[in-house]
Design a protein around this motif. Structure first.
Motif: not given
Ligand code: PMP
Ligand code: GLN
Length: 384
Positions: A121-132
């Motif tokens: 699902y496409d919302s996981y990775e952006p959240a992970i990346e935004l947190n480094g």
């Protein structure tokens, strides 16, 4: 003026927005973005009206109204034999999307690794990346899209902070079995790895019970369990969800939640609580409701040139177009666009949910639609 560099170089507009827009442009039947084309139960809508007209129009409590947190706890106990503390372990959120973002942001720090299963699902990775954090993608294999636990064991390192599990799984419709939970439990024992369990389709699980992380104390003690009322009550536009997590995780989660949105829409929370108390049969009967739709769609599509294995859960059905020789050279993105503009049925391509997409020809159809809509769509799809 020089604007800042993007923080999310890999991100554009989501495929759901893109395909729904394309469907609207072409007047296509929209089986792409996942939402029902029918309304939620009348008794629920009536309760919302009641609360709108009776003063529930100011801020709700930050963690959610007590009656709704209580109804969530009753459900967790009834379905998963899990006792949750309504004050310290349940938070109502503005959709599962907010809960996923808050859960990831509350624990992922720079350099942490988070394992996700593609297609994800496409919302996981952006959240992970935004947190480094670093997203570690493990690909599920067609046709059953089951998790290979030995691959997970190999991917785990001392930097692994979290594993994101999604069952029933969007977009493939696969579900975890009891044996999957056994293996996950064995792998995580003696580690501090956390789980983010996206269970928004918990009530749309066919031929067997949903394997919630809440069933297993060893898993629940390290899990953020996220769900969504949008899926369960046919009200995706309301954006109300929740997160159940042990007190130390909930404490951190709420630090994020209070600054992301502070609280969630008030009259709808009160209405959902009343409805869950008065009509628990709604969520108890949901598997049968959607199984009938899955079976109808599959039966209608049996006369098409698509190949498919009926989904075990969710309201999505994958279809393989590799046998449609005139079109099998198209990428799934091209095929989904062609379907929308030329055939008049919109679908979601699967490759966009992978870091590295395998050679496969799969699109996803949403069958959360009136029977008449499914019939009209299948008629068009059977002509290809
Ligand atoms: N997770 C998954 C797997 C989903 O399919 C969705 C889609 N709706 C969400 C999370 C988000 O749920 P919500 O609409 O409640 O934010
Ligand atoms: N979860 C829905 C789907 O998979 C879409 C959610 C959204 O549009 N953000 O289609």
């Amino acid at each position: 003026m020089r604007y800042p560099e993007t923080k999310l170089p890999k991100v554009g507009t989501t495929i759901f927005t893109e395909m729904s827009q394309l469907a609207a442009e072409h007047g296509a039947i929209n089986l792409s973005q996942g939402f029902p084309d029918f309304d939620g139960p009348l008794a629920l809508l009536d309760r919302v009206t009641y609360y709108l007209e009776n003063g529930a129009n100011q801020y709700a409590p930050m963690i959610g109204v007590p009656s709704l947190r209580n109804a969530i706890a009753v459900k967790a106990e009834r379905l998963y034999s899990c006792q949750v503390n309504v004050d310290t372990e349940v938070t109502v959120t503005s959709g599962a999307t907010e809960a996923l973002f808050a859960a990831i942001s509350s624990v992922v720090t720079p350099g942490d690794e988070v394992i996700v299963f593609d297609p994800a699902y496409d919302s996981y990775e952006p959240a992970i990346e935004l947190n480094g954090g670093k997203t570690v993608h493990l690909a599920l294999q067609a046709p059953d899209f089951a998790i290979d636990w030995s691959q997970v064991a190999t991917a785990m390192t001392d930097r692994t902070r979290m594993i994101v599990i999604n069952s029933p799984h969007n977009p493939t419709g696969s579900v975890l079995s009891e044996s999957d939970l056994d293996q996950l439990e064995a792998l995580l024992k003696r580690t501090d790895i956390l789980l983010l369990s996206d269970e928004v389709y918990e009530h749309i699980c066919f031929d067997g019970e949903h394997q919630s992380m809440l069933r297993r104390p060893e898993l629940a003690k390290r899990a953020f369990v996220v769900s969504s009322f949008g899926k369960t009550f046919h009200t995706t536009g309301w954006k109300v969800g929740y997160c159940i997590a042990p007190e130390p995780l909930t404490r951190e989660f709420r630090k994020l939640h209070q600054y992301l949105t502070f609280c969630t829409v008030h009259p709808i929370q009160l209405a959902l609580a009343d409805f869950m108390n008065d009509f628990p049969e709604h969520y108890l009967e949901l598997p049968a409701f959607y199984q009938q739709k899955r079976d109808l769609f599959c039966q209608l599509m049996a006369g098409s040139r698509f190949k498919f294995v009926p989904a075990d859960g969710t309201y999505f059905q994958l279809m393989d177009y590799s046998g449609i020789s005139e079109h099998s050279a198209k990428s799934d993105v091209e095929f989904a666009r062609w379907l929308t503009s030329e055939v008049g049925v919109a679908a979601i391509p699967i490759s966009v949910f992978y870091e590295t997409a395998p050679e496969q020809k799969l699109v996803r159809f949403c069958f959360a639609k009136d029977d008449a809509t499914l019939k009209r769509a299948a008629e068009k799809l059977c002509k290809i």
